[in-house]
Design a protein around this motif. Structure first.
Motif, PDB file in Angstrom:
ATOM      1  N   ARG A   1       0.599  -1.193   0.141  1.00  0.00           N
ATOM      2  CA  ARG A   1       0.142   0.071   0.078  1.00  0.00           C
ATOM      3  C   ARG A   1       0.972   1.079  -0.031  1.00  0.00           C
ATOM      4  N   THR A   2       0.175   2.205  -0.197  1.00  0.00           N
ATOM      5  CA  THR A   2       1.076   3.695  -0.257  1.00  0.00           C
ATOM      6  C   THR A   2       0.828   4.224   0.909  1.00  0.00           C
TER       7      THR A   2
ATOM      8  N   PHE B   1      -0.493   6.689 -11.860  1.00  0.00           N
ATOM      9  CA  PHE B   1       1.103   6.970 -11.348  1.00  0.00           C
ATOM     10  C   PHE B   1       1.703   7.245 -12.801  1.00  0.00           C
TER      11      PHE B   1
ATOM     12  N   ILE C   1       7.595   6.883  -5.362  1.00  0.00           N
ATOM     13  CA  ILE C   1       6.716   6.210  -4.797  1.00  0.00           C
ATOM     14  C   ILE C   1       7.245   5.478  -3.583  1.00  0.00           C
ATOM     15  N   THR C   2       6.687   5.425  -2.293  1.00  0.00           N
ATOM     16  CA  THR C   2       6.952   4.531  -1.406  1.00  0.00           C
ATOM     17  C   THR C   2       5.841   3.578  -1.243  1.00  0.00           C
ATOM     18  N   LEU C   3       6.116   2.297  -1.165  1.00  0.00           N
ATOM     19  CA  LEU C   3       5.104   1.385  -1.045  1.00  0.00           C
ATOM     20  C   LEU C   3       5.632   0.717   0.517  1.00  0.00           C
TER      21      LEU C   3
END
Length: 358
Positions: free
Chosen positions: A279-280, A324, A330-332
């Motif tokens: 998830r973000t 996106f 982006i950081t998961l």
């Protein structure tokens, strides 16, 4: 009906199609044969049906040895990828044919009931050639159901239909199988189809059965990396790690606690992470995986994002339509409890608790 395969093998020329298969089907339930093309699913079904004799091993039905007994001497129904109907019979007579052979009563009533359940009642007076592909496959399914055989084999019956037809028929088949008494074997290459049909799943690869059990159990606790790869769509994310001192070290300096207590676990491991577990937005206890968007694609009502992280390449699955851009940072976020762990030999060490996945 209980069907048992004991050390069944099939060799054709110089090729081995089935390798020492031990399998006892759950009577009266649906068993899905899941595997890629040429995994051995069709070969195994043909042996089950009596269309082919095994090169080695034994086939038993309710404890009776039927190895080599031809299909015409067994009570089996089978539906193939390519729908097979009698072209000179109208739809009604196609469905009624097994009932007439057995001298059944109330044939018209039973045919109309089956046709109604499969939404082909308006076409009973037509010939198969006058129907669409989806309608013709429904006729073949109705005839197989009408036979009422204790063993029903379906070899990728929906693969040649378009997406919408497949989705609708999958749901209908689940209900139809649940309402019947037959032992059903259903071959597919699609993990999502296995999950939807439920019941039991046998994961196959290169002529072997890698794991058999209740579908949800096999999905949530794959016995090996081979099973995890086969029973995951999109493929499970696999990351190389090193276990020690109660923690997991990943490439790029990332570090997370062991998901479950495993005293003495030291050495190389493989972390398995389902795309839907990422998830973000962070939650308490999550580990951050910074990366860059390499590809974003929308499929149905989900968005799949391919991300390059320092720990390795990852695919994340998000419900809904999201945008996106390529190259975006982006950081998961991942909770350690959602990690599958496999040892250096590729065997499962631990799987997430089902309750933790909610």
């Amino acid at each position: 009906m209980e069907l048992t395969l004991d050390k069944v093998g099939k060799v054709v020329g110089a090729e081995t199609w089935l390798r020492d298969i031990d399998l006892t089907l759950q009577p009266g339930a649906v068993t899905v044969l899941l595997g890629v093309t040429q995994a051995g699913k069709t070969s195994l079904m043909r042996v089950m049906a009596g269309l082919d004799a095994p090169s080695s091993g034994q086939v038993r039905v309710d404890g009776r040895d039927v190895t080599g007994v031809p299909v015409r001497e067994r009570n089996v129904s089978m539906v193939y990828q390519q729908f097979i109907n009698y072209p000179s019979f109208k739809v009604f007579d196609n469905i009624a044919s097994p009932l007439k052979l057995r001298g059944e009563k109330n044939i018209a009533e039973r045919v109309r009931a089956l046709a109604g359940r499969l939404h082909i009642e308006p076409f009973l007076d037509r010939y198969p050639a006058e129907l669409s592909g989806g309608q013709q496959q429904r006729v073949a399914l109705a005839r197989a159901l009408a036979k009422g055989a204790p063993l029903m084999l379906l070899d990728e019956p929906l693969v040649n239909l378009d997406y919408k037809l497949r989705e609708g028929l999958r749901e209908e088949l689940t209900q139809l199988f649940a309402a019947g008494d037959s032992t059903v074997v259903y071959a597919t290459t699609e993990p999502a189809e296995a999950l939807l049909l439920g019941g039991y799943t046998a994961v196959m690869d290169k002529g072997r059965v890698l794991q058999y059990g209740p579908t949800a159990e096999v999905f949530h606790a794959p016995r090996s990396l081979q099973v995890a790869r086969a029973f995951s769509d999109p493929p499970m994310n696999l990351l190389a790690g090193e276990a020690g001192a109660g923690r997991l070290r990943l490439p790029g300096g990332l570090d997370l606690p062991l998901p479950r207590a495993m005293p003495g676990l030291v050495g190389p491991v493989t972390l398995g992470v389902r795309a839907g577990a990422l998830r973000t937005a962070p939650r308490l206890g999550d580990v951050a995986l910074p990366g860059t968007v390499e590809l974003s694609e929308i499929s149905g009502s989900d968005t799949f994002v391919h991300v390059s992280t320092t720990a390795g390449e990852m695919v994340a699955q998000f419900t809904g339509v999201h945008h996106f851009a390529l190259g975006d940072a982006i950081t998961l976020h991942l909770h350690p409890e959602h990690v599958h762990l496999f040892d250096a030999a590729g065997l499962l060490l631990s799987a997430p608790e089902r309750s933790s996945l909610a």
